[in-house]
Design an enzyme around this catalytic site. Structure first.
Site, PDB file in Angstrom:
ATOM      1  N   ASP A  12       0.870  -1.188   0.000  1.00  0.00           N
ATOM      2  CA  ASP A  12       0.000   0.000   0.000  1.00  0.00           C
ATOM      3  C   ASP A  12       0.898   1.226   0.000  1.00  0.00           C
ATOM      4  OD1 ASP A  12      -2.416   1.593   0.306  1.00  0.00           O
ATOM      5  OD2 ASP A  12      -1.810   1.913   2.383  1.00  0.00           O
ATOM      6  N   CYS A  76      -4.407  -1.453  -1.954  1.00  0.00           N
ATOM      7  CA  CYS A  76      -4.554  -0.024  -2.225  1.00  0.00           C
ATOM      8  C   CYS A  76      -5.405   0.159  -3.478  1.00  0.00           C
ATOM      9  CB  CYS A  76      -3.160   0.575  -2.442  1.00  0.00           C
ATOM     10  SG  CYS A  76      -3.161   2.335  -2.813  1.00  0.00           S
ATOM     11  N   THR A  78      -6.009   2.906  -5.001  1.00  0.00           N
ATOM     12  CA  THR A  78      -5.377   3.888  -5.889  1.00  0.00           C
ATOM     13  C   THR A  78      -4.370   3.200  -6.806  1.00  0.00           C
ATOM     14  OG1 THR A  78      -5.644   5.550  -4.166  1.00  0.00           O
ATOM     15  CG2 THR A  78      -4.007   6.018  -5.875  1.00  0.00           C
ATOM     16  N   CYS A 186     -11.008   3.280  -0.238  1.00  0.00           N
ATOM     17  CA  CYS A 186      -9.581   3.495   0.018  1.00  0.00           C
ATOM     18  C   CYS A 186      -9.275   2.703   1.271  1.00  0.00           C
ATOM     19  CB  CYS A 186      -9.299   4.979   0.247  1.00  0.00           C
ATOM     20  SG  CYS A 186      -7.670   5.325   0.968  1.00  0.00           S
ATOM     21  N   HIS A 188      -7.276   3.043   3.602  1.00  0.00           N
ATOM     22  CA  HIS A 188      -7.045   3.796   4.848  1.00  0.00           C
ATOM     23  C   HIS A 188      -8.371   4.066   5.592  1.00  0.00           C
ATOM     24  CE1 HIS A 188      -3.084   4.716   3.127  1.00  0.00           C
ATOM     25  NE2 HIS A 188      -2.727   5.266   4.277  1.00  0.00           N
TER      26      HIS A 188
HETATM   27  N1  DGL Z   1      -4.757   3.370   0.662  1.00  0.00           N
HETATM   28  C1  DGL Z   1      -4.873   3.895  -0.666  1.00  0.00           C
HETATM   29  C2  DGL Z   1      -6.148   3.435  -1.353  1.00  0.00           C
HETATM   30  O1  DGL Z   1      -6.690   2.398  -1.043  1.00  0.00           O
HETATM   31  C3  DGL Z   1      -4.717   5.353  -0.918  1.00  0.00           C
HETATM   32  C4  DGL Z   1      -3.905   6.174  -0.058  1.00  0.00           C
HETATM   33  C5  DGL Z   1      -3.172   7.290  -0.750  1.00  0.00           C
HETATM   34  O2  DGL Z   1      -3.765   8.240  -1.268  1.00  0.00           O
HETATM   35  O3  DGL Z   1      -1.968   7.169  -0.741  1.00  0.00           O
HETATM   36  O4  DGL Z   1      -6.613   4.079  -2.254  1.00  0.00           O
END
Ligand code: DGL
Length: 257
Positions: A12, A76, A78, A186, A188
Site C-alpha cells: 500500500d 490499495c 489507488t 480506500c 485507509h
Molecule cells: N490506501 C490507498 C487506497 O486504497 C490510498 C492512499 C493514498 O492516497 O496514498 O486508495
C-alpha cells in the site's frame, strides 16, 4: 518456480493496506506475509497517474528483491486503479490481486438506493472506476466523494481526532440521513469508521473490499496449488523506517476486527 512457503506480499502507499492485511491473516492464518507501506511517499491518491505508476514499480521491485513472493496483494485502491495492468504486464507469471471499491456489494444489497463512494482522486478519476460504475450502478445512485486530507490523518495516527471529525463532518455531514450505504474505496478509510459512524449514524452500512480481496487471494492460491498451512508469519515493513510508524502499524493491526 513459486513455492507454497514463499511469502504473500501486501503493498500500500502507507499504513492503509493493514486493513486488508488484517482480513488476509484471518482468512489465511497459515501463510507468511510480507507487508510494505510506502509512507514516505503517501498519499499517492492526489498524484498524477504516471507518478503513482513509477512509485509502485519501484516499491514492487523492492518487495520482490526483499523476499521470495508467490503472490502480490495490492492493498490499495489507488494503485490498483492506476498501475495493476502495468504490474501484470511486467510480472506476467506472478499472482497479482487488486482491490476495488465494493460497488457490487452495494448494488446487490441496495437496489434503487443511494450509495456514496469515498475514495481518492486517482481512484475516482481512473477509467477502471467508470467501468466498475457502468457494470454495477444500474440498480443504485452512486455519489462520488473524494476525501482529500483523510489519508494524512490516518498516516499520522489521528483517525479518531477532532481534526478527523471536522474533515468527515465537512465531507459527509450533508449526506447524513441520505445514504443507504457508504463504500470505503480506500484502504485507509476503514480506520476512520468510528469517526464516519459519528457523522452518518451507526446504522449506515460501511462497505470495504478487504474481506473480498482476502477470499479472492485464497481462491487464486488454491487454484495454483500454492496454499500454505504453516505456523504463519508477518514481516511488517515501511519506507519510513521510524519507530512511530512501526508503533502505528502495530496499533492498527491489533485493533479489534
Ligand atoms: N490506501 C490507498 C487506497 O486504497 C490510498 C492512499 C493514498 O492516497 O496514498 O486508495
Amino acid at each position: 518456480m513459486d513455492r507454497k512457503e514463499d511469502y504473500i506480499a501486501v503493498f500500500d502507499s502507507g499504513v492503509g493496506g493493514i486493513s486488508v492485511l488484517r482480513q488476509l491473516r484471518r482468512e489465511l492464518p497459515g501463510e507468511r506475509f510480507f507487508y510494505f507501506g510506502d509512507s514516505t511517499n503517501a498519499p499517492y491518491g492526489s498524484r498524477p497517474t504516471q507518478e503513482v505508476r513509477a512509485l509502485t514499480m519501484a516499491a514492487v521491485a523492492h518487495i520482490f528483491a526483499a523476499r521470495p513472493c508467490k503472490a502480490l496483494v495490492i492493498g490499495c485502491n489507488t494503485v490498483t486503479a492506476a498501475a495493476i495492468s502495468l504490474l501484470r504486464e511486467v510480472y506476467p507469471d506472478k499472482i497479482i490481486i487488486g482491490i476495488e471499491p465494493a460497488l457490487k456489494v452495494a448494488a446487490d444489497h441496495f437496489p434503487g438506493g443511494t450509495v456514496g463512494v469515498m475514495a481518492t482522486e486517482v481512484t475516482l478519476r481512473e477509467e477502471k472506476f467508470d467501468t466498475l460504475l457502468h457494470r454495477f450502478d444500474g440498480g443504485c445512485r452512486v455519489v462520488k466523494l473524494p476525501a482529500p486530507g483523510a489519508v494524512e490523518l490516518v498516516e499520522s495516527g489521528r483517525a479518531d481526532s477532532p481534526e478527523a471529525l471536522a474533515l468527515v463532518q465537512q465531507l459527509l455531514g450533508p449526506w447524513a440521513g441520505k445514504l443507504d450505504a457508504l463504500v470505503l474505496g480506500c484502504t485507509h478509510y476503514p480506520f476512520l469508521s468510528g469517526t464516519i459512524r459519528r457523522v452518518l449514524g451507526p446504522e449506515v452500512p460501511l462497505l470495504d473490499g478487504g474481506a473480498g480481496t482476502a477470499r479472492e487471494t485464497r481462491r487464486r492460491l488454491a487454484a495454483a496449488g500454492l496454499l500454505e498451512n504453516g505456523p504463519g508469519e508477518l514481516v511488517l515493513t515501511n519506507s519510513r523506517e521510524e519507530p512511530a510508524i512501526f508503533d502505528l502499524s502495530q496499533m492498527l493491526l491489533n485493533l479489534p476486527l
